[in-house]
Design an enzyme around this catalytic site. Structure first.
Site, short mmCIF file in Angstrom:
data_model
loop_
_atom_site.label_atom_id
_atom_site.label_comp_id
_atom_site.label_asym_id
_atom_site.label_seq_id
_atom_site.Cartn_x
_atom_site.Cartn_y
_atom_site.Cartn_z
N GLU A 175 -3.48 18.08 -12.72
CA GLU A 175 -3.78 18.69 -14.09
C GLU A 175 -5.39 18.92 -14.15
OE1 GLU A 175 -1.78 16.06 -16.89
OE2 GLU A 175 -3.22 16.65 -18.38
N LYS A 178 3.83 11.91 -11.85
CA LYS A 178 2.71 10.85 -12.78
C LYS A 178 3.63 9.61 -12.71
CE LYS A 178 0.09 13.73 -15.59
NZ LYS A 178 -0.03 14.05 -17.28
N LYS A 219 9.30 22.80 -15.40
CA LYS A 219 8.38 21.68 -15.22
C LYS A 219 7.73 21.70 -13.75
CE LYS A 219 6.54 17.38 -15.91
NZ LYS A 219 6.73 15.89 -16.56
N GLU A 256 11.17 17.58 -25.71
CA GLU A 256 10.63 18.01 -24.63
C GLU A 256 10.99 19.49 -23.98
OE1 GLU A 256 7.98 16.42 -23.84
OE2 GLU A 256 8.32 14.35 -24.17
N ARG A 315 0.93 -1.24 -0.04
CA ARG A 315 -0.06 -0.16 -0.05
C ARG A 315 0.81 1.27 -0.07
NH1 ARG A 315 -2.82 -2.87 3.94
NH2 ARG A 315 -4.71 -3.98 2.95
N ASN A 374 1.10 19.21 -22.32
CA ASN A 374 0.72 18.17 -23.49
C ASN A 374 1.23 18.79 -24.96
OD1 ASN A 374 -0.20 16.25 -21.70
ND2 ASN A 374 -2.12 17.26 -21.39
N HIS A 378 1.62 16.41 -27.78
CA HIS A 378 1.34 14.99 -27.30
C HIS A 378 0.07 14.40 -27.73
CE1 HIS A 378 4.91 15.97 -24.95
NE2 HIS A 378 5.04 14.70 -24.58
N ARG A 428 -1.29 22.65 -16.11
CA ARG A 428 -0.33 21.42 -16.20
C ARG A 428 -0.80 20.99 -17.79
NH1 ARG A 428 1.27 16.35 -12.05
NH2 ARG A 428 2.71 15.70 -13.70
N HIS A 460 1.12 11.39 -29.26
CA HIS A 460 0.89 9.77 -28.67
C HIS A 460 -0.09 8.93 -29.61
CE1 HIS A 460 1.22 10.84 -23.97
NE2 HIS A 460 2.27 10.49 -24.77
N HIS A 479 9.31 8.58 -29.09
CA HIS A 479 8.44 9.65 -28.71
C HIS A 479 8.92 10.92 -28.87
CE1 HIS A 479 5.78 11.19 -25.31
NE2 HIS A 479 6.93 12.01 -24.92
#
Ligand code: ADP
Ligand code: ZN
Length: 339
Positions: A224, A130, A214, A172, A108, A232, A235, A228, A239, A249
């Protein structure tokens, strides 16, 4: 070494810039620390791992899955890791994502930190909390948001990084400059990949600036809800084509940024899409790509950023200023067809 501590709502993250991996010994007890790395990094940097309990996972995005999670957990059980353990992900985005995920669920939740070893992970993947794994074609479909206790930056690792991986990081970095920092954009126009690989100081400066950029965005919007989403940029389309056409990527994001710049020109009257494509080219990245609009639209239907019939698209108002604009899926399909 430069130490900086950033507080989040629930906890804080310590950043150690311009540091050495060996400093980990002063921060953590090897008996209760479990390093997770991959089959590429381990043999290239074996001496670093001496004296640490190390779990080596197969390298590559294809292994960012449930099977690897299970493998790591079985190893942790065998090594008798308990609730007081700290997991340390030493690797690229795949290793840091999966380490953060396992740390969130093992017993946990246990403590974790990162030593990112790719430029991409240093400036992007390892920051922001993330984490997660892929389910088939769907990237990061399962995961949590949880901040690492620390991030340690040792650019020594980059000496063995292949060119293609440098490009992923630069995509990036250019994204960050486009949405938030015109001065960084101008600075990048004066620099080059060759120069940055030679000049440790300039490289460390650039990494630090990107991490701070960032962090500021993430701290303002950890879960988000708004700001934030700017991260993207490139992206949404990125993606979709990355999965469909097995692009790297960085390449997929670069193409996504180029398309976002053209969309910005059409929708917002953005004046400098050429300056963006020129910078992408300068850093070895592609801009144009022919794709099947239908297939891409199908992927966008599944995109986490889609709300009802809209895609929350990131556009560029001017260099250094990104904005979020809901675009109807139907309109997007039409625009993609004519670009
Ligand atoms: P990301 O690009 O998200 O950081 P990965 O974790 O897949 O994703 O890393 C990219 C590739 O680079 C992987 O094959 C990984 O094993 C390899 N790699 C990571 N760090 C280094 C390094 N310092 N030197 C050489 N290869 C590395
Ligand atoms: Zn990315």
């Amino acid at each position: 070494m430069l130490h900086q501590s950033v507080r989040f709502n629930q906890q804080h993250t310590d950043f150690y810039f311009d540091a050495s991996f060996r400093q980990l010994k002063q921060m953590l007890k090897p008996a209760n620390t479990f390093i997770i790395t991959d089959t590429n990094i381990f043999p290239l940097h074996t001496t670093y791992f001496k004296g640490w309990k190390t779990i080596v996972i197969p390298a590559g995005e294809a292994h960012k899955n449930i099977a690897t999670v299970q493998y790591i957990i079985e190893q942790l059980i065998q090594l008798q890791a308990d609730r007081t353990a700290t997991l340390v992900g030493v690797g690229g985005g795949v290793v840091t994502d999966i380490t953060g995920f396992v740390a969130a669920i093992y017993m946990r939740g246990v403590a974790f930190g990162f030593v990112p070893t790719t430029l991409l992970a240093m400036v992007d993947a390892s920051i922001g909390g993330k984490n997660g794994i892929d389910i088939g074609l769907y990237k990061n479909l399962m995961g949590t948001i949880r901040q690492p206790a620390f991030l340690l930056y040792d650019t020594h690792f980059l000496k063995t990084l292949p060119d293609a991986e440098w490009q992923n990081g630069f995509a990036e970095i250019i994204k960050h400059a486009c949405i938030k920092n015109a001065a960084m954009f101008r600075n990048l126009e004066k620099l080059s990949p060759a120069l940055l690989k030679k000049n440790k100081q300039k490289l460390n400066e650039l990494i630090q600036k990107n991490v701070q950029l960032k962090m500021l965005v993430v701290k303002a919007d950890e879960f988000e809800k708004g700001e934030r989403k700017l991260l993207n940029l490139g992206h949404t389309l990125g993606h979709a084509i990355e999965n469909q056409y097995s692009l790297s990527h960085g390449h997929a994001v670069a193409i996504g940024i180029h398309y976002a710049a053209i969309l910005s020109q059409q929708i917002l009257g953005f004046k400098q899409p050429e300056r963006i494509s020129a910078l992408l080219t300068q850093y070895g990245l592609p801009t144009h790509f022919v794709f099947d609009t239908k297939k891409v639209m199908n992927m966008l239907q599944m995109d986490k950023k889609r709300q009802q019939e809209f895609v929350h698209y990131i556009l560029i108002e001017k260099i250094g200023k990104g904005i979020i604009l809901p675009i109807p899926l139907k309109d997007l399909e039409k625009i993609y067809k004519i670009i």
